[in-house]
Write a protein that holds these residues in place. Structure first.
Motif, PDB file in Angstrom:
ATOM      1  N   ALA A 118      42.550  34.754  44.304  1.00  0.00           N
ATOM      2  CA  ALA A 118      42.621  36.202  44.096  1.00  0.00           C
ATOM      3  C   ALA A 118      43.415  36.552  42.836  1.00  0.00           C
ATOM      4  CB  ALA A 118      43.224  36.865  45.326  1.00  0.00           C
ATOM      5  N   ASN A 119      44.442  35.756  42.490  1.00  0.00           N
ATOM      6  CA  ASN A 119      45.207  36.083  41.280  1.00  0.00           C
ATOM      7  C   ASN A 119      44.315  36.000  40.045  1.00  0.00           C
ATOM      8  OD1 ASN A 119      45.254  33.150  41.561  1.00  0.00           O
ATOM      9  ND2 ASN A 119      46.655  33.151  39.818  1.00  0.00           N
ATOM     10  N   GLN A 120      43.324  35.086  40.088  1.00  0.00           N
ATOM     11  CA  GLN A 120      42.399  34.972  38.951  1.00  0.00           C
ATOM     12  C   GLN A 120      41.478  36.187  38.879  1.00  0.00           C
ATOM     13  OE1 GLN A 120      41.415  30.895  40.625  1.00  0.00           O
ATOM     14  NE2 GLN A 120      40.964  30.554  38.467  1.00  0.00           N
ATOM     15  N   ALA A 138      45.560  40.836  49.272  1.00  0.00           N
ATOM     16  CA  ALA A 138      45.838  40.506  50.672  1.00  0.00           C
ATOM     17  C   ALA A 138      47.175  39.770  50.795  1.00  0.00           C
ATOM     18  CB  ALA A 138      44.714  39.626  51.222  1.00  0.00           C
ATOM     19  N   ALA A 139      47.887  40.040  51.892  1.00  0.00           N
ATOM     20  CA  ALA A 139      49.145  39.334  52.185  1.00  0.00           C
ATOM     21  C   ALA A 139      49.130  38.903  53.654  1.00  0.00           C
ATOM     22  CB  ALA A 139      50.337  40.257  51.913  1.00  0.00           C
ATOM     23  N   TYR A 140      49.879  37.867  53.965  1.00  0.00           N
ATOM     24  CA  TYR A 140      49.797  37.248  55.301  1.00  0.00           C
ATOM     25  C   TYR A 140      51.188  37.044  55.898  1.00  0.00           C
ATOM     26  CZ  TYR A 140      45.156  36.535  53.535  1.00  0.00           C
ATOM     27  OH  TYR A 140      43.905  36.785  53.008  1.00  0.00           O
ATOM     28  N   PRO A 141      51.668  38.026  56.684  1.00  0.00           N
ATOM     29  CA  PRO A 141      53.008  37.880  57.277  1.00  0.00           C
ATOM     30  C   PRO A 141      53.127  36.622  58.136  1.00  0.00           C
ATOM     31  CG  PRO A 141      52.183  40.108  57.562  1.00  0.00           C
ATOM     32  CD  PRO A 141      51.052  39.302  57.003  1.00  0.00           C
ATOM     33  N   ARG A 155      54.824  32.529  47.032  1.00  0.00           N
ATOM     34  CA  ARG A 155      54.752  32.326  45.579  1.00  0.00           C
ATOM     35  C   ARG A 155      53.371  32.760  45.057  1.00  0.00           C
ATOM     36  NH1 ARG A 155      53.779  27.738  42.681  1.00  0.00           N
ATOM     37  NH2 ARG A 155      53.645  26.440  44.561  1.00  0.00           N
ATOM     38  N   TYR A 156      52.330  32.411  45.816  1.00  0.00           N
ATOM     39  CA  TYR A 156      50.979  32.804  45.373  1.00  0.00           C
ATOM     40  C   TYR A 156      50.792  34.319  45.475  1.00  0.00           C
ATOM     41  CZ  TYR A 156      49.805  27.841  45.427  1.00  0.00           C
ATOM     42  OH  TYR A 156      49.772  26.486  45.166  1.00  0.00           O
ATOM     43  N   LEU A 157      51.426  34.937  46.464  1.00  0.00           N
ATOM     44  CA  LEU A 157      51.359  36.408  46.546  1.00  0.00           C
ATOM     45  C   LEU A 157      52.049  37.017  45.327  1.00  0.00           C
ATOM     46  CD1 LEU A 157      50.745  39.079  47.986  1.00  0.00           C
ATOM     47  CD2 LEU A 157      52.867  38.783  49.298  1.00  0.00           C
TER      48      LEU A 157
HETATM   49  P1  FAD Z   1      44.262  33.923  47.780  1.00  0.00           P
HETATM   50  O1  FAD Z   1      45.378  34.853  47.546  1.00  0.00           O
HETATM   51  O2  FAD Z   1      43.536  33.368  46.619  1.00  0.00           O
HETATM   52  O3  FAD Z   1      44.826  32.748  48.700  1.00  0.00           O
HETATM   53  C1  FAD Z   1      43.949  31.853  49.383  1.00  0.00           C
HETATM   54  C2  FAD Z   1      44.692  30.600  49.797  1.00  0.00           C
HETATM   55  O4  FAD Z   1      44.934  29.777  48.677  1.00  0.00           O
HETATM   56  C3  FAD Z   1      46.059  30.810  50.438  1.00  0.00           C
HETATM   57  O5  FAD Z   1      46.258  29.804  51.393  1.00  0.00           O
HETATM   58  C4  FAD Z   1      47.027  30.663  49.288  1.00  0.00           C
HETATM   59  O6  FAD Z   1      48.302  30.204  49.742  1.00  0.00           O
HETATM   60  C5  FAD Z   1      46.323  29.623  48.443  1.00  0.00           C
HETATM   61  N1  FAD Z   1      46.454  29.840  46.994  1.00  0.00           N
HETATM   62  C6  FAD Z   1      46.505  31.020  46.348  1.00  0.00           C
HETATM   63  N2  FAD Z   1      46.602  30.833  45.023  1.00  0.00           N
HETATM   64  C7  FAD Z   1      46.588  29.486  44.847  1.00  0.00           C
HETATM   65  C8  FAD Z   1      46.648  28.653  43.706  1.00  0.00           C
HETATM   66  N3  FAD Z   1      46.753  29.178  42.484  1.00  0.00           N
HETATM   67  N4  FAD Z   1      46.602  27.311  43.890  1.00  0.00           N
HETATM   68  C9  FAD Z   1      46.503  26.776  45.134  1.00  0.00           C
HETATM   69  N5  FAD Z   1      46.448  27.526  46.260  1.00  0.00           N
HETATM   70  C10 FAD Z   1      46.483  28.861  46.114  1.00  0.00           C
HETATM   71  N6  FAD Z   1      37.471  38.338  53.360  1.00  0.00           N
HETATM   72  C11 FAD Z   1      36.205  38.602  52.982  1.00  0.00           C
HETATM   73  O7  FAD Z   1      35.390  37.673  52.865  1.00  0.00           O
HETATM   74  N7  FAD Z   1      35.803  39.896  52.726  1.00  0.00           N
HETATM   75  C12 FAD Z   1      36.660  40.957  52.808  1.00  0.00           C
HETATM   76  O8  FAD Z   1      36.282  42.093  52.564  1.00  0.00           O
HETATM   77  C13 FAD Z   1      38.014  40.690  53.193  1.00  0.00           C
HETATM   78  N8  FAD Z   1      38.932  41.677  53.251  1.00  0.00           N
HETATM   79  C14 FAD Z   1      40.238  41.383  53.560  1.00  0.00           C
HETATM   80  C15 FAD Z   1      41.186  42.411  53.545  1.00  0.00           C
HETATM   81  C16 FAD Z   1      42.508  42.142  53.848  1.00  0.00           C
HETATM   82  C17 FAD Z   1      43.514  43.272  53.819  1.00  0.00           C
HETATM   83  C18 FAD Z   1      42.907  40.820  54.185  1.00  0.00           C
HETATM   84  C19 FAD Z   1      44.339  40.535  54.554  1.00  0.00           C
HETATM   85  C20 FAD Z   1      41.973  39.794  54.182  1.00  0.00           C
HETATM   86  C21 FAD Z   1      40.639  40.054  53.857  1.00  0.00           C
HETATM   87  N9  FAD Z   1      39.677  39.039  53.815  1.00  0.00           N
HETATM   88  C22 FAD Z   1      38.379  39.328  53.464  1.00  0.00           C
HETATM   89  C23 FAD Z   1      40.034  37.655  54.152  1.00  0.00           C
HETATM   90  C24 FAD Z   1      40.407  36.838  52.903  1.00  0.00           C
HETATM   91  O9  FAD Z   1      39.348  36.841  51.983  1.00  0.00           O
HETATM   92  C25 FAD Z   1      40.692  35.417  53.367  1.00  0.00           C
HETATM   93  O10 FAD Z   1      41.882  35.376  54.102  1.00  0.00           O
HETATM   94  C26 FAD Z   1      40.692  34.358  52.276  1.00  0.00           C
HETATM   95  O11 FAD Z   1      40.716  33.078  52.894  1.00  0.00           O
HETATM   96  C27 FAD Z   1      41.884  34.445  51.341  1.00  0.00           C
HETATM   97  O12 FAD Z   1      41.758  35.480  50.478  1.00  0.00           O
HETATM   98  P2  FAD Z   1      43.003  35.897  49.527  1.00  0.00           P
HETATM   99  O13 FAD Z   1      42.516  36.971  48.653  1.00  0.00           O
HETATM  100  O14 FAD Z   1      44.191  36.137  50.338  1.00  0.00           O
HETATM  101  O15 FAD Z   1      43.135  34.540  48.717  1.00  0.00           O
END
Ligand code: FAD
Length: 283
Positions: A118-120, A138-141, A155-157
């Protein structure tokens, strides 16, 4: 949409309807929930971009009605050009906010899914669209199930905020302590942006368990036992759920949560009842 600057921010999440009947129903739900003065609605994006057209369809229709709506977005299996074009269409439709995600791998999608963190995606949107959009992440408490560790997930958040996100919305949870501990750790990590708790009303025990097991949200043992004890008595389960989730929201708001994001499941109730119980409704 809310006029009171000090009122907690409310936002309501929908999933894109699959049928014309579902869409008609959703448009009515949107109308009813608008009475509660949300800041915005959001529309989810199917895993891997599987609902791209449905999501875009309902987002543009709501924009045509003048509604503040935030599409959820992930790269899924799309190229940079396709994602850029989609975001340009949202910009042209007057969309001002995006929920930027990595998304989940849809079953059967195999190798075409890109692991774009997501950061990308946040950095990509900032690079190509400047500050046009407010970006939610997205954040995960209770910590994302694939995170290497608690600290890494925080850190990734932080990395998502450093890339330009404005605020975060959390996965749902039923333990306020998990949220408050998480907020402390975020603060220690230097995160200053607002983090809005995601609220999941309780409608159906089996669906909630299945969904929670998939996304890593914890249902505490005592709560599982309590919910299970209602058996087929859905009305009692939902009444209990309304009280429980109202109390959760009260504790969150009383202790500094800046607002609430409701996973509405495309239904007016119980979100409307909880918001009214909290005395937050503008009507
Ligand atoms: P990221 O922030 O990219 O994180 C994903 C994982 O990778 C985490 O475990 C993190 O610790 C790790 N990570 C992050 N950055 C790095 C890095 N640079 N190197 C290595 N590891 C890393 N899903 C859908 O498909 N559609 C939706 O519409 C949707 N809406 C959502 C809305 C909310 C509010 C929330 C909380 C979740 C939603 N989700 C949705 C679920 C979400 O897409 C999943 O939880 C997904 O697995 C992670 O997405 P993220 O954006 O949090 O990913």
């Amino acid at each position: 949409m809310s006029n009171d600057q000090n009122a907690p921010r409310l936002s309501f999440e929908f999933f894109p309807p699959k049928t014309p009947e579902g869409k008609t129903k959703l448009l009515k739900v949107r109308e009813d929930l608008s009475e509660l003065n949300p800041e915005f609605f959001s529309v989810t994006y199917g895993a891997g971009g599987s609902t791209r057209d449905n999501t875009k369809g309902i987002v543009t229709e709501l924009r045509d009605q003048g509604i503040d709506v935030a599409p959820h977005l992930s790269f899924g299996g799309d190229t940079e050009d396709t994602i850029k074009e989609l975001i340009s269409e949202y910009q042209a439709a007057g969309v001002k906010r995006i929920v930027a995600l990595r998304g989940d791998m849809p079953s059967g999608m195999g190798g075409s899914f890109q692991m774009v963190y997501a950061n990308q995606l946040v950095a990509f949107i900032r690079e190509h669209f400047g500050d046009h959009f407010e970006l939610e992440v997205a954040a995960y408490p209770e910590i994302h199930p694939e995170a290497p560790s608690y600290d890494d997930d925080i850190r990734y958040l932080k990395g998502k905020f450093d890339a330009g996100a404005n605020s975060a919305i959390t996965q749902y949870f039923y333990s306020p302590d998990a949220f408050f501990y998480f907020m402390d750790q975020c603060q220690n990590a230097g995160i200053t942006q607002p983090i809005y708790p995601g609220i999941m009303p309780i409608l159906n025990y089996k669906n909630l368990v299945r969904f929670s097991d998939n996304c890593g949200a914890d249902i505490p043992r005592w709560l599982r036992q309590r919910l299970e004890s209602f058996g087929d008595d859905t009305a009692s389960l939902q009444a209990f759920g309304l009280d429980l989730v109202t109390e959760l929201c009260e504790v969150l708001l009383d202790n500094g949560a800046p607002g609430l994001h409701f996973y509405t499941m495309n239904q007016t109730e119980p979100t409307a009842t909880i918001v009214r119980n909290l005395g937050l409704s503008g009507s």
